[in-house]
Design an enzyme around this catalytic site. Structure first.
Site, short mmCIF file in Angstrom:
data_model
loop_
_atom_site.label_atom_id
_atom_site.label_comp_id
_atom_site.label_asym_id
_atom_site.label_seq_id
_atom_site.Cartn_x
_atom_site.Cartn_y
_atom_site.Cartn_z
N ASP A 205 18.25 4.50 1.96
CA ASP A 205 17.36 5.25 1.07
C ASP A 205 16.44 4.29 0.31
OD1 ASP A 205 19.33 4.25 -0.58
OD2 ASP A 205 19.86 6.17 -1.51
N SER A 206 16.71 2.97 0.44
CA SER A 206 15.78 1.98 -0.10
C SER A 206 14.41 2.13 0.55
CB SER A 206 16.31 0.56 0.14
OG SER A 206 16.63 0.37 1.51
N ASP B 77 21.64 6.62 5.48
CA ASP B 77 22.05 6.91 4.10
C ASP B 77 22.01 8.40 3.82
OD1 ASP B 77 22.96 5.07 2.23
OD2 ASP B 77 20.97 4.18 1.97
N LYS C 139 26.19 6.68 5.52
CA LYS C 139 26.66 5.89 4.38
C LYS C 139 26.58 6.75 3.11
CE LYS C 139 24.25 2.25 2.51
NZ LYS C 139 23.97 2.74 1.15
N GLU D 292 27.42 6.73 -1.16
CA GLU D 292 27.75 5.93 -2.34
C GLU D 292 28.85 6.62 -3.15
OE1 GLU D 292 24.31 5.06 -4.75
OE2 GLU D 292 23.19 4.23 -3.05
N GLU E 112 28.35 -3.88 -2.75
CA GLU E 112 27.07 -4.39 -3.25
C GLU E 112 27.27 -5.01 -4.64
OE1 GLU E 112 23.68 -1.74 -3.09
OE2 GLU E 112 22.45 -3.12 -4.27
#
Ligand code: KIV
Length: 265
Positions: A45-46, A84, A112, A114, A181
């Site tokens: 999502d970056s 993501d 992925k 979070e 991270e």
């Protein structure tokens, strides 16, 4: 080249080989990653920040993730593609299942997510239905408003213990991989001593089974005002994007990246 699967990743790690992993959000970058024989690509999502100029990953939508995932998948027949799950796309189990399915149908091989213990249930639900989950712990940018900033996580003893327990719970819930991270090296080592699934790092020290880097950071065209300590510009001294990506892969494989200077203690 053969497509990398999660069992292939396990085999390489058992053979003491480090796993190379970069982000990609578009067709050409994904193609270069394939040429460099990168094992895994994250459609992060970056991409919302690096590619679309958004201020944070919280602005990224499912539709944007789907477009980026499809483009990356089209260009690459060998890397394992992890997409993501964007902000709020997994806020309920039902939404998680629906949105993860859409990402898989657009070319992802894994998603992925979070979070810590709270994502255990939805990790089980997805894993049981054939969707491998990479759990992203430590600095989780989608929670930046709760965390209060982009800084190293898990420095104090109670947070350390909590993260180790969360990693164990995520493994038990069926997570295929853990991404750490921005945490200190000793915490990475303790987490790895307690779990057996592959551990990928970004700003998590030298011990991890593999390393991920945001491709724009690797090429020195970061969207961030200040480069984090764990970033290295591989385009410096390289003649092309392809050779910069290859240099990154070689440095991960021969364990010269990340170095102590990229590590938090
Ligand atoms: O979106 C992303 O690029 C990420 C990496 C920082 C791991 O989540």
């Amino acid at each position: 080249m053969k497509k990398f699967s999660i069992p292939d990743i396990h085999t390489k790690i058992k053979a003491n080989e480090k796993i190379s992993f970069i982000t990609a959000y578009d067709f050409p970058t994904s193609f270069y990653a394939k040429e460099a024989e990168i094992e895994m690509i994250l459609v992060g999502d970056s991409g919302g920040m690096c590619l679309l100029g958004k201020k944070s990953t919280m602005e990224v939508t499912m539709d944007e993730m789907l477009i980026m995932t499809e483009a990356v998948a089209k260009a690459n027949s060998s890397s394992l593609i992890i997409a993501d799950m964007p902000f709020m796309s997994y806020s309920t189990d039902h939404l998680a299942l629906e949105n993860a399915t859409r990402l898989m149908q657009n070319g992802a091989h894994s998603v992925k997510i979070e979070g810590g213990s709270w994502i255990c249930k939805l990790t089980s639900i997805l894993a049981e239905r054939g969707i491998p989950v990479c759990a992203h712990m430590g600095l989780t940018p989608q929670s930046i408003n709760r965390i209060g900033g982009y800084f190293v996580q898990g420095r104090d003893i109670s947070k350390k213990k909590h993260m180790i327990e969360e990693a164990k719970s995520l493994e038990n819930a069926g997570a295929s991989m853990i991404l750490l991270e921005c945490i200190p090296n000793d915490l990475t080592i303790e987490i790895m001593d307690n779990i057996s699934v592959p551990v990928i790092g970004i700003g998590a020290g030298q011990k991890t089974d593999g390393q991920i880097m945001v491709v724009h950071d690797l090429l020195g065209i970061s969207c961030l005002e200040k480069s984090p300590k764990f970033v290295k510009n591989f385009l410096k001294g390289s003649s092309s994007i392809e050779s910069a990506i290859s240099k990154y892969v070689k440095s991960v494989k021969n364990k010269t990246f990340p170095s102590k200077s990229h590590t938090f203690y």
